[in-house]
Design an enzyme around this catalytic site. Structure first.
Site, PDB file in Angstrom:
ATOM      1  N   ASP A 100       0.826  -1.211   0.000  1.00 30.97           N
ATOM      2  CA  ASP A 100       0.000   0.000   0.000  1.00 30.97           C
ATOM      3  C   ASP A 100       0.863   1.264   0.000  1.00 30.97           C
ATOM      4  OD1 ASP A 100      -2.051   1.823   0.316  1.00 30.97           O
ATOM      5  OD2 ASP A 100      -2.310   1.420   2.455  1.00 30.97           O
ATOM      6  N   ASP A 286      -2.040   5.942  -5.209  1.00 32.81           N
ATOM      7  CA  ASP A 286      -2.329   5.058  -4.072  1.00 32.81           C
ATOM      8  C   ASP A 286      -2.696   3.646  -4.528  1.00 32.81           C
ATOM      9  OD1 ASP A 286      -3.093   3.925  -1.712  1.00 32.81           O
ATOM     10  OD2 ASP A 286      -4.519   5.478  -1.148  1.00 32.81           O
TER      11      ASP A 286
END
Length: 405
Positions: A100, A286
């Site tokens: 992430d 992201d």
């Protein structure tokens, strides 16, 4: 020139690159919908969109959204689809994690976890690791479905053939809600800047840099399209760039704030003339978020322009038969156009004998010193190979090379 070259080589002595295969699975949201549980889940948990995930974007003085030292790191875990394998401890204990770029911490479930979710996932047994060091501090992460609580520790972490020593990480002892029961991943490995970390100490990639175990201070992502036959389904390359994964040249964008992987965006343009953030705004790249997010006012207008209608679950549906007539959406970054067709920004999910089509855009509002913020998640990154350069604090984007479908 020879002396300069030798000096540059002496300042970086990394010895390896490692490829991490990423698996793509149906999202938690999709699985709950198939089981007929999504509506009840959302009623019970009332997620608050992206606000908690990006709490640190808010200016000083904003009421804290944290639990002790914590803010949400992967709000959109319900849509998280790509995960890979790591190991923790000696001998190694294997875990699947979301890699992430929107968070900076590593956590996995603990053998002492009391939640139902942990019973369905691999759990770290600290007492079986010869290299484990107990920290004693606790941490908490707030999700839309409740609080994840845990304790901190240090141990050896392996990613492929790379070994990171004395890595700080969290062991979750309480995981909330049925969403974590359904999740295919065990934990999360954050790749954002250290300033975003909630667990004290270096994030994983920072330790890889400090211990000089990668060839270059760079990592890059390839994410496959919807087809299940894609090979690889996705790939994270730590320590370099894979030229076989993209076409054309790389467009480099300087990082505008060293928290998330954040860059300046020139504008967002809808085919036919409508545009958003015409005087510029900021975007966060992201990998931990599946959708593309933007300010509520802009995204609601965008949903209208693509013919998306709201559901009781907060999603926007589109008539699948109209996809060929929908406009293209273009994100302009660093003067270069990144265009998505309707086939690329609409998510198709099987439902019975047919498909449901959902908009890949979601509304949220972040009040930040830099102004309006957009989130470019996997809907965008599936189409563009992404390179994260910590050495020069920049992000590279290039057209992803997908097999012909």
């Amino acid at each position: 020139m020879l002396r300069l070259l030798l000096l540059l080589l002496s300042t970086w002595t990394g010895s390896a690159m490692v490829r991490v295969a990423l698996m793509r699975v149906p999202s938690i949201r999709s699985q709950l919908r198939t089981q007929g549980l999504l509506e009840d889940f959302l009623k019970d948990h009332r997620p608050d969109m992206f606000n908690r995930r990006y709490a640190q974007c808010f200016p000083p003085g904003t009421p804290s959204l944290r639990l002790r030292r914590s803010s949400e790191k992967i709000y959109n875990f319900m849509d998280a689809q790509y995960y890979g394998e790591i190991s923790v401890g000696t001998p190694p204990q294997n875990f699947s994690v979301i890699f992430d770029t929107g968070s900076a911490d590593l956590w996995v479930p603990s053998s002492y976890c009391v939640s139902q979710a942990c019973a369905f996932h691999r759990r770290f047994k600290a007492f079986e690791s010869k290299t484990f060091h107990h920290d004693g501090r606790s941490f908490g992460i707030h999700y839309g479905s409740g609080h994840l609580l845990g304790v901190m520790g240090r141990d050896t972490v392996k990613i492929g053939d790379m070994t990171i020593l004395n890595q700080q990480f969290g062991e979750s002892v309480y995981e909330p809600g049925s969403a974590f029961v359904t999740a295919k991943f065990d934990g999360v490995l954050g790749l954002a800047y250290q300033s975003l970390a909630e667990i004290l100490g270096n994030p994983v990639f920072d330790n890889m840099l400090a211990q000089k175990i990668v060839d270059q201070p760079v990592f890059s992502f390839y994410l496959s399209r919807r087809t299940r036959t894609s090979n690889p389904q996705g790939e994270l390359l730590l320590g370099g760039i894979d030229e076989a994964m993209y076409n054309g040249s790389i467009n480099w964008l300087p990082v505008s704030a060293k928290r998330y992987w954040q860059v300046e965006m020139d504008s967002v343009v809808v085919q036919g003339g409508s545009s958003f953030c015409p005087i510029g705004c900021h975007a966060i790249i992201d990998t931990g978020t599946s959708l593309i997010g933007g300010p509520t006012r802009d995204v609601l207008r965008l949903q209208q322009l693509i013919g998306a209608t709201p559901t009781n679950n907060g999603e926007f549906v589109i008539d699948c038969t109209r996809l060929s007539s929908l406009p293209r959406i273009t994100f302009i970054l660093g003067g270069k156009e990144y265009t998505l067709t309707s086939e690329q920004y609409v998510r198709k999910e099987p439902f019975g004998i047919s498909d449901l089509c959902f908009s890949g855009f979601q509304a949220f509002d972040i009040i930040s010193p830099e102004g309006p913020m957009w989130i470019l998640g996997d809907v965008f990154l599936t189409e563009y190979y992404s390179i994260f350069d910590r050495g020069l604090d920049r992000i590279g984007l290039a057209q992803a090379r997908h097999p012909i479908e």
